[in-house]
Structure formats: structure tokens, C-alpha cells
Design a protein around this motif. Structure first.
Motif, PDB file in Angstrom:
ATOM      1  N   HIS A 159       0.833  -1.198   0.000  1.00 61.90           N
ATOM      2  CA  HIS A 159       0.000   0.000   0.000  1.00 61.90           C
ATOM      3  C   HIS A 159       0.876   1.259   0.000  1.00 61.90           C
ATOM      4  O   HIS A 159       1.885   1.304   0.712  1.00 61.90           O
ATOM      5  CB  HIS A 159      -0.900  -0.021   1.231  1.00 61.90           C
ATOM      6  N   PRO A 160       0.469   2.282  -0.762  1.00 56.43           N
ATOM      7  CA  PRO A 160       1.260   3.519  -0.795  1.00 56.43           C
ATOM      8  C   PRO A 160       1.530   4.127   0.580  1.00 56.43           C
ATOM      9  O   PRO A 160       2.497   4.867   0.736  1.00 56.43           O
ATOM     10  CB  PRO A 160       0.395   4.436  -1.664  1.00 56.43           C
ATOM     11  N   MET A 161       0.735   3.811   1.583  1.00 56.04           N
ATOM     12  CA  MET A 161       1.020   4.362   2.910  1.00 56.04           C
ATOM     13  C   MET A 161       2.269   3.728   3.516  1.00 56.04           C
ATOM     14  O   MET A 161       2.758   4.192   4.538  1.00 56.04           O
ATOM     15  CB  MET A 161      -0.191   4.210   3.848  1.00 56.04           C
ATOM     16  N   ALA A 163       5.047   3.336   1.504  1.00 51.50           N
ATOM     17  CA  ALA A 163       6.061   3.627   0.488  1.00 51.50           C
ATOM     18  C   ALA A 163       7.352   4.168   1.077  1.00 51.50           C
ATOM     19  O   ALA A 163       8.428   3.964   0.521  1.00 51.50           O
ATOM     20  CB  ALA A 163       5.510   4.632  -0.526  1.00 51.50           C
ATOM     21  N   ASP A 165       8.704   3.503   4.165  1.00 55.40           N
ATOM     22  CA  ASP A 165       9.497   2.685   5.081  1.00 55.40           C
ATOM     23  C   ASP A 165       9.577   1.193   4.770  1.00 55.40           C
ATOM     24  O   ASP A 165      10.479   0.523   5.271  1.00 55.40           O
ATOM     25  CB  ASP A 165       9.026   2.894   6.527  1.00 55.40           C
ATOM     26  N   TRP A 225     -10.177  -4.201   4.676  1.00 54.33           N
ATOM     27  CA  TRP A 225      -9.857  -2.816   5.029  1.00 54.33           C
ATOM     28  C   TRP A 225     -10.974  -2.283   5.926  1.00 54.33           C
ATOM     29  O   TRP A 225     -12.122  -2.165   5.501  1.00 54.33           O
ATOM     30  CB  TRP A 225      -9.741  -1.941   3.775  1.00 54.33           C
ATOM     31  N   PRO A 228     -13.193   2.958  10.608  1.00 55.62           N
ATOM     32  CA  PRO A 228     -11.872   3.539  10.342  1.00 55.62           C
ATOM     33  C   PRO A 228     -10.742   2.528  10.517  1.00 55.62           C
ATOM     34  O   PRO A 228     -10.898   1.539  11.225  1.00 55.62           O
ATOM     35  CB  PRO A 228     -11.753   4.635  11.414  1.00 55.62           C
ATOM     36  N   THR A 229      -9.611   2.826   9.876  1.00 59.45           N
ATOM     37  CA  THR A 229      -8.365   2.101  10.082  1.00 59.45           C
ATOM     38  C   THR A 229      -7.522   2.922  11.054  1.00 59.45           C
ATOM     39  O   THR A 229      -7.296   4.100  10.815  1.00 59.45           O
ATOM     40  CB  THR A 229      -7.626   1.913   8.741  1.00 59.45           C
ATOM     41  N   LEU A 232      -1.386   2.266  10.575  1.00 59.45           N
ATOM     42  CA  LEU A 232      -0.968   2.051   9.187  1.00 59.45           C
ATOM     43  C   LEU A 232      -0.461   0.641   8.936  1.00 59.45           C
ATOM     44  O   LEU A 232      -0.348   0.221   7.786  1.00 59.45           O
ATOM     45  CB  LEU A 232       0.104   3.062   8.774  1.00 59.45           C
TER      46      LEU A 232
ATOM     47  N   HIS B 159      -4.741  10.442  -1.003  1.00 59.78           N
ATOM     48  CA  HIS B 159      -3.914   9.253  -0.768  1.00 59.78           C
ATOM     49  C   HIS B 159      -4.805   8.003  -0.743  1.00 59.78           C
ATOM     50  O   HIS B 159      -5.898   8.027  -0.176  1.00 59.78           O
ATOM     51  CB  HIS B 159      -3.190   9.407   0.559  1.00 59.78           C
ATOM     52  N   MET B 161      -4.895   5.631   1.105  1.00 60.09           N
ATOM     53  CA  MET B 161      -5.353   5.228   2.441  1.00 60.09           C
ATOM     54  C   MET B 161      -6.662   5.914   2.807  1.00 60.09           C
ATOM     55  O   MET B 161      -7.290   5.564   3.796  1.00 60.09           O
ATOM     56  CB  MET B 161      -4.273   5.490   3.505  1.00 60.09           C
ATOM     57  N   TRP B 200       3.064  11.930  -3.392  1.00 64.25           N
ATOM     58  CA  TRP B 200       4.534  11.901  -3.437  1.00 64.25           C
ATOM     59  C   TRP B 200       5.085  10.523  -3.768  1.00 64.25           C
ATOM     60  O   TRP B 200       6.156  10.394  -4.366  1.00 64.25           O
ATOM     61  CB  TRP B 200       5.121  12.359  -2.088  1.00 64.25           C
ATOM     62  N   TRP B 201       4.374   9.477  -3.390  1.00 66.79           N
ATOM     63  CA  TRP B 201       4.837   8.096  -3.525  1.00 66.79           C
ATOM     64  C   TRP B 201       4.686   7.547  -4.946  1.00 66.79           C
ATOM     65  O   TRP B 201       5.224   6.479  -5.261  1.00 66.79           O
ATOM     66  CB  TRP B 201       3.985   7.207  -2.606  1.00 66.79           C
ATOM     67  N   TRP B 225       5.574  14.014   4.724  1.00 66.28           N
ATOM     68  CA  TRP B 225       5.201  12.668   5.189  1.00 66.28           C
ATOM     69  C   TRP B 225       6.185  12.244   6.274  1.00 66.28           C
ATOM     70  O   TRP B 225       7.373  12.069   6.017  1.00 66.28           O
ATOM     71  CB  TRP B 225       5.242  11.663   4.033  1.00 66.28           C
ATOM     72  N   LEU B 232      -3.966   8.153  10.081  1.00 64.56           N
ATOM     73  CA  LEU B 232      -4.190   8.216   8.642  1.00 64.56           C
ATOM     74  C   LEU B 232      -4.646   9.598   8.176  1.00 64.56           C
ATOM     75  O   LEU B 232      -4.587   9.896   6.995  1.00 64.56           O
ATOM     76  CB  LEU B 232      -5.206   7.167   8.188  1.00 64.56           C
TER      77      LEU B 232
END
Lengths: 292, 292
Positions: A159-161, A163, A165, A225, A228-229, A232, B159, B161, B200-201, B225, B232
Motif C-alpha cells: 500500500h502507498p502508505m 512507500a 518505510d 480494510w 476507520p483504520t 498504518l 492518498h 489510504m 509523493w509516492w 510525510w 491516517l
């Protein structure tokens, strides 16, 4: 589409799903016994879990249970701050490939890495294009060895969240571009691990699944998913508890020729990691037969 | 690329950045006075903040301060559980367009919405393709009115997310596909608000910025970021405190012809919303001149 409603023949459990029970870490040998007791035919273990018990012991236990693997987690994390770090990553991936071979895994799942140091809160550099180049180079080198020993590598777009790390390959399209660059003939040596959690949102998902085809679709992971989540990384939902269109996506994947396991991979600090392994496995089986 | 180091002429403050100070909500008229005192030339206010003080009063205050707007936040949220909900969303967007006109905004930023109900924790349906169709239809209807009154609409890809609950347009490519479908001649009536936090990703970011060009690039938002990111929605970083390659992306945007404001939009419950407005604005100005 295959009928999952009558049995759990195509259910696999990623062992992270039950790695914590009642909030406590549980050793992999215990997890494997729990899976066997629950009638689970396939699993996907993690390297750290295997190492904690012992590779040969785990390999023997899996054989004794007559279990298959749906994958081995995980290789990758190629980008590094310097040349020594890049070399160390290649060495580590070579070991991961060897382990996957000993465990008779169908593929080694690759979480490719991202900005080195970011996972510890301080990125050594911010140039994501450089990280992506280091991933490409690292995959190329690892693929050479993986081909020699016959271990397919499955790039998992995250997932881009994640990206910054964990993985700088963040769409199926991007993963397939990498596959095409490194394995243009689609030999089966390189493909993708498709986890619905990472890709469900992508407007190009169906199109890229068609593009991938059976040769590139090496693994299929499910969870859900939540809305709310709340975290991350560690707030994934059980299949059916969130918004992912699981049957629709499996239909696409099977229409493209995928016939492998549906692997449940849930990291859930607040929910499933507070349950017993038996409870979680029971719900995985029930949801596999109804909503996956 | 424009030189930002000598002044803050091209700095805009999205008023969400200082909407909370020392953990408390602050009224928009106070925020505008704080911005004026700090020498800020442009702002982007939110509808709820405007409504809480009064539209005409805020319009007069902005004029009195000689301030420009870099955008107005926000229209959108088109998908709905039923036909009445869809109609209500269109009515609401018409009002947002009227307000943007009264405030003399250069564009109305569109956060298009996603699975209806998901933001409240229970999605009315899970079919994201349906949500995307409802967004397309809603944008088409709103665009007709926006064209009449001369208010450009700026689709903000969010994003991934936030794909379930806030916006089901999640890449610049997807936003531009929508623009091309609804405004094929690129008249300037429809474009995008590009927020680095959301995009950005993306490995296709540069390519799609080139595709967008000056006609579609209606607004440019910056923040950063953080690693780790702990929420989120409300854990954005100040420019320079995270991993986003701000100068690189601005270079791409300006090479594509963008000449507007660099708008700071930071939602930061744990950090900047605990500071005074003066402190936060001071750091925004300093970072605008050094790292943006």
C-alpha cells in the motif's frame, strides 16, 4: 470461479495472522500444530518465526503435518545507505532463497524495501527514485540466484502508505513493470504476490490483473480494510469486516488463470491478536467459505 | 524554478493548518488576522470555518486585508446511499460554488467522496466502481453550473489510504482521466489540486504532472510525510520534517507551467495544532523559503 463454500482446501494461513494470541507471541511450532488441528492444509511462515525455532525442525514439522506452503515471508529490503548495506541485503536474500527451498515454498515473497532507515524513523536519503533503482538492481541480482536454484520470486506491491518505510513498489502496475524489465519472457521465475489489502483501491486493478496473467500471479493474500483504520500497519480486518470486494477481486484473479491458495494475512493488534489461535482460525475458515 | 528564498510572495496558508492552536479550535476571523499580521498574502479557507463566522463578513475581511485566495475547501462528497442523497450532494456543491465565487477563489477544491457512510464507520455499499461513477456524474453536473458562473473545479486526488471514506480518486492519473472525460478541451474549467502528501509516492507522478500541464494544475499543496506516521488523517508533517522531495516535485510542477501559490496544508493533532498560530506561521514561512 472456484467454489470455496464446501471445504477449506484452498485456504492458507499466513502465520502472522496468529503469531500473537491473547496479546502474546506464540512460537511457530505451536502455530503449525494449531493449524494442523484446525484442518488447515497450507501455511505461509515468516523467516523470524522459522529462525526462532530452527529451520530444519520446522521443515520436518511441516512435512510431518503433510502441509503445503503458499509462500515464504519474506525477502527484499534491498535499498541501503551504502555499498556495504547493499551487499548485506543481497547476502540476506540469498539465505532467504535457500531457506524457501528447504521449506519447499512455491515462492519467496519480496517486500522490496524503501528509503533506508525510514523504518527506524530517520531516512538516510529521500530520493525514492534511487530506492527504486536499488530495488531493481537487488531484484536482478537475487533473481539470478533464484533461477539457479529454482525458487520463484513474488514481488508484493505494498500500500502507498508504506512507500516510505517498507516497500517503494506500490501498485500492481509498477510491480509488473519491474517483472517485465527483469523477466521479459515471463518464465515463471518472477511474479507478484497480490494482497488485496494493498491494492483494493487501485482503479487499474482489474486491468493489471489481466495483464499479469497466470504466469505472474504467484500468490494471493486476503484480509479486509476497516473503516476507520487506526494504524498504518497493525489494524487489518478479517475478511468480511471491511469494505474490500473480495469475491470480485478473486473472480478477476481466477479469470486471469490463478489457481493457488487464498492466504489469510491479518496483522491486528487490537482484535485478532487478542484472541486465541483456535478462535481466529475458526473465523478464518468460516469467512473463507462465505465471503472470500 | 521560482526563487522562494527571498520572500513569501507565493506562500499561501490553508487555514486548517492553524485551525487548532494549543489544542483548541480558533475562529476563522482570528486566523485571518493572524495570517495578515504574519505578512501572509494568500489563504485557503474551509467552508465550515467560513460558515461559523459568516460568509459576507469573511469576504469583507479578506478584502480588507488585501489577501488573495489560493483555493476554497471544499466541494465534492458526491456518492450517496440513494437518489435523495445524490441530489442533496449536488445542491450542496452548487452552494459551495456560489460561496467560492463570493470569496473570489481561483478554484473550488473537490474532495470527491468515496463509499457513502464509510466515514461514519458503516459503508452503505462496497462497490467502489459505483462510487467512482457517482463521482463522475456528480462532477459533470457540478461542472455545468461551475462553468456558468466561472468557477474552476480542482479535483484533489487523495492518498489511497483515504479511498474508502474520503475520496475514491487516488492518483493524479485517475484525476486527469476524469478531467479528460469531462473537459476534453482543457478549457481551464476543470483541473486538479495537487497535494504532495497524497501523491509523493506515485512512480508515475512526474509523467502525470507533464500530462496535466498548466491548464489542469489549479492548486499546489505542501506539507510532509513523517516516518512513522501515526494517524491516517491528522499526522501530517511540516515541510522539511519528513521524506517528501519538495523541491523536486515543485520543479516538475513549475516545468509543467504552474505559477500559483504553494499552499501549506497540515493537519497535525499531535504537533502543530498544539502550538500557537504565530509559532506555526513562523515555521511555515521559514520552511517555505528554505525547503519548499
Amino acid at each position: 470461479m472456484r467454489d470455496f463454500s464446501q471445504d477449506i482446501d484452498w485456504l492458507s494461513i499466513n502465520t502472522a495472522t496468529i503469531r500473537k494470541q491473547h496479546g502474546q507471541e506464540v512460537a511457530l511450532n505451536t502455530l503449525l500444530d494449531q493449524c494442523a488441528s484446525a484442518g488447515i492444509r497450507a501455511v505461509s511462515p515468516w523467516r523470524d518465526q522459522v529462525a526462532a525455532v530452527g529451520l530444519n525442525s520446522i521443515a520436518a514439522q511441516i512435512r510431518a503435518h503433510g502441509m503445503a506452503l503458499s509462500g515464504y515471508c519474506r525477502g527484499g529490503f534491498f535499498p541501503a545507505a551504502d555499498a556495504a548495506g547493499l551487499r548485506a541485503a543481497l547476502d540476506d536474500n540469498r539465505r532467504a532463497i535457500d531457506e524457501a527451498k528447504i521449506l519447499d515454498a512455491p515462492c519467496l515473497v519480496m517486500v522490496v524495501g524503501a528509503l533506508p532507515g525510514a523504518l527506524d524513523g530517520q531516512a538516510h536519503y529521500h530520493d525514492i527514485a534511487r530506492a527504486r533503482q536499488e530495488v531493481l538492481d537487488g531484484l536482478a541480482a537475487s533473481l539470478e540466484y533464484a533461477r539457479e536454484v529454482g525458487m520463484p520470486l513474488a514481488i508484493e506491491p505494498l500500500h502507498p502508505m508504506q512507500a516510505a518505510d517498507r516497500a517503494c513498489i506500490n501498485t500492481l502496475e509498477h510491480a509488473l513493470d519491474m517483472c517485465d524489465a527483469l523477466d521479459p519472457d515471463a518464465t515463471g521465475a518472477l511474479g507478484v504476490a497480490l494482497d488485496v489489502y494493498h491494492v483494493w483501491w487501485d482503479p487499474k486493478l482489474q486491468q493489471q490483473i489481466v495483464r499479469a496473467g497466470a504466469k505472474r500471479l504467484l500468490a494471493y493474500h486476503v484480509c479486509d480494510w476497516l473503516t476507520p483504520t487506526r494504524d498504518l500497519l497493525l489494524d487489518r480486518g478479517m475478511m468480511g469486516d471491511g469494505v474490500v470486494e473480495l469475491k470480485k477481486i478473486r473472480q478477476w484473479v481466477e479469470a486471469a488463470g490463478f489457481r493457488g491458495y487464498s492466504e489469510v494475512e491479518i496483522f491486528s493488534e487490537r482484535n485478532w491478536w487478542q484472541c486465541s489461535g483456535e478462535q481466529t482460525l475458526q473465523v478464518c475458515k468460516q469467512r473463507h467459505q462465505t465471503v472470500v
